[in-house]
Design an enzyme around this catalytic site. Structure first.
Site, PDB file in Angstrom:
ATOM      1  N   CYS A  13      -0.273   4.071   2.205  1.00 47.41           N
ATOM      2  CA  CYS A  13      -0.057   3.798   3.633  1.00 47.41           C
ATOM      3  C   CYS A  13       1.405   4.001   4.035  1.00 47.41           C
ATOM      4  O   CYS A  13       1.703   4.628   5.058  1.00 47.41           O
ATOM      5  CB  CYS A  13      -0.456   2.367   3.971  1.00 47.41           C
ATOM      6  N   ASP A  14       2.323   3.450   3.232  1.00 48.19           N
ATOM      7  CA  ASP A  14       3.718   3.335   3.653  1.00 48.19           C
ATOM      8  C   ASP A  14       4.712   4.139   2.807  1.00 48.19           C
ATOM      9  O   ASP A  14       5.907   4.134   3.095  1.00 48.19           O
ATOM     10  CB  ASP A  14       4.147   1.863   3.627  1.00 48.19           C
ATOM     11  N   CYS A  34       0.840  -1.202   0.000  1.00 46.81           N
ATOM     12  CA  CYS A  34       0.000   0.000   0.000  1.00 46.81           C
ATOM     13  C   CYS A  34       0.874   1.250   0.000  1.00 46.81           C
ATOM     14  O   CYS A  34       1.432   1.623   1.037  1.00 46.81           O
ATOM     15  CB  CYS A  34      -0.925  -0.009   1.212  1.00 46.81           C
TER      16      CYS A  34
END
Length: 353
Positions: free
Chosen positions: A180-181, A177
């Site tokens: 996300c990261d 993701c």
């Protein structure tokens, strides 16, 4: 009999009803309802929520606070993909928190309101005759629930490459993701594996963050939309065509190298990286939805309206199962909307108007 009830009765040598009356159930204080005991007997309820990720737990809280008798059923462990995420850094209120810890907090909160049954998988759902006002019958490995509505929150799973080192370095350089990261790799070098819309969108997102990005694609052309391909070319993001990953390599703690192979020349080489994002799609858990005849979108995710209603009356969906921006915060928002839509429909069925 649910195992929690069995264990409680075995320890106290009394029925659960007696324990409840005497205030002896685990978590029960000063005659209040049990806190964290987490089970009810299969039987008649207003709402069955299938899946105990952020969407399902939130739906449980909102449903009970609206006055519905609800239960949350989870086939595996509470938390879904979030519970397997090493670190979450984009959830408001927590600058950095392990995914398991965040889901433990959510679970503890949800259990203050609604029974959450782990290890209880749904085997089948029978909708009953809507015109006759028949209930929805949800059958699990523990028993049968008769419900007025169902919310599907079973989530989706990232597709994996299935190569050596992928599981070993998940969360330690291997990611799925970018939204996300991606921020963790600012000023570093990463590889994006894939050739669809997700892969190109992730590559552009990371490039915008200041990440040195290289795309690795097994074919000689992208499947992504033309505007995304044009943007990729404008940004000058390099692409390794006709190339696959043979192995993710590292120092035992983090991935630091990709062993890659050109499918045309068969040449094997190394690509040093600080991380890699596998972007080859997700597999939504739509088996139950399909059995109910719920309409799906072209990408395989459940089609819902802004109120989280599906094409089948009394069936709602929320979270990663609906596609879109698959984040914890959006799952929570959708879970709350689904619960309130279910409450409205149970109170005033729109299909009778």
């Amino acid at each position: 009999m649910p195992e929690e009830r069995f264990v409680a009765e075995l320890i106290y040598l009394k029925s659960a009803e007696e324990l409840l009356d005497q205030g002896l159930l685990p978590g029960q204080e000063e005659g209040k309802a049990p806190s964290g005991f987490g089970t009810i007997e299969p039987g008649e309820v207003d709402l069955v929520i299938i899946g105990a990720g952020p969407a399902g737990l939130t739906a449980g809280i909102y449903a009970v606070r609206a006055g519905l008798k609800a239960v949350v059923l989870e086939k595996h462990i509470v938390g879904g993909q979030v519970a397997l995420t090493p670190v979450v850094e984009n959830y408001p209120g927590f600058t950095s928190v392990p995914g398991k810890q965040l889901m433990d907090i959510m679970s503890e909160h949800a259990r203050e309101y609604v029974p959450v049954h782990e290890g209880e998988g749904v085997e089948s759902i029978e909708m009953g005759d809507l015109a006759k006002g028949e209930s929805i019958i949800v059958t699990t490995n523990r028993g049968t629930y008769s419900a007025k509505a169902v919310i599907l929150t079973m989530g989706a799973a990232y597709r994996k490459l299935g190569v050596t080192g992928e599981d070993k370095y998940f969360g330690h350089g291997i990611n799925y993701c970018a939204s996300c990261d991606g921020y963790l790799y600012k000023g570093k070098s990463v590889a994006i594996i894939g050739g669809g819309n997700t892969a190109l969108t992730d590559a552009l997102h990371l490039k915008n963050l200041g990440v040195d990005v290289t795309i690795i694609h097994r074919r000689d052309s992208f499947r992504a939309q033309k505007p995304l391909q044009d943007s990729l070319e404008r940004e000058g993001i390099p692409v390794l065509w006709n190339t696959v990953i043979d192995e993710f390599q590292g120092d035992g703690k983090r991935v630091n190298n990709l062993r890659i192979r050109n499918l045309m020349t068969r040449a094997v080489s190394d690509l040093p990286v600080d991380g890699a994002f596998v972007a080859i799609g997700q597999v939504p858990a739509t088996e139950l939805a399909k059995s109910l005849g719920v309409e799906l979108k072209p990408d395989g995710f459940i089609k819902v309206g802004p109120d989280m209603r599906t094409s089948v009356p009394r069936v709602y969906a929320a979270g990663d199962l609906t596609g879109g921006l698959q984040q914890i915060v959006t799952a929570i928002g959708e879970g709350s909307i689904a619960a309130m839509s279910a409450f409205e429909d149970v109170s005033h069925p729109y299909w009778k108007e």
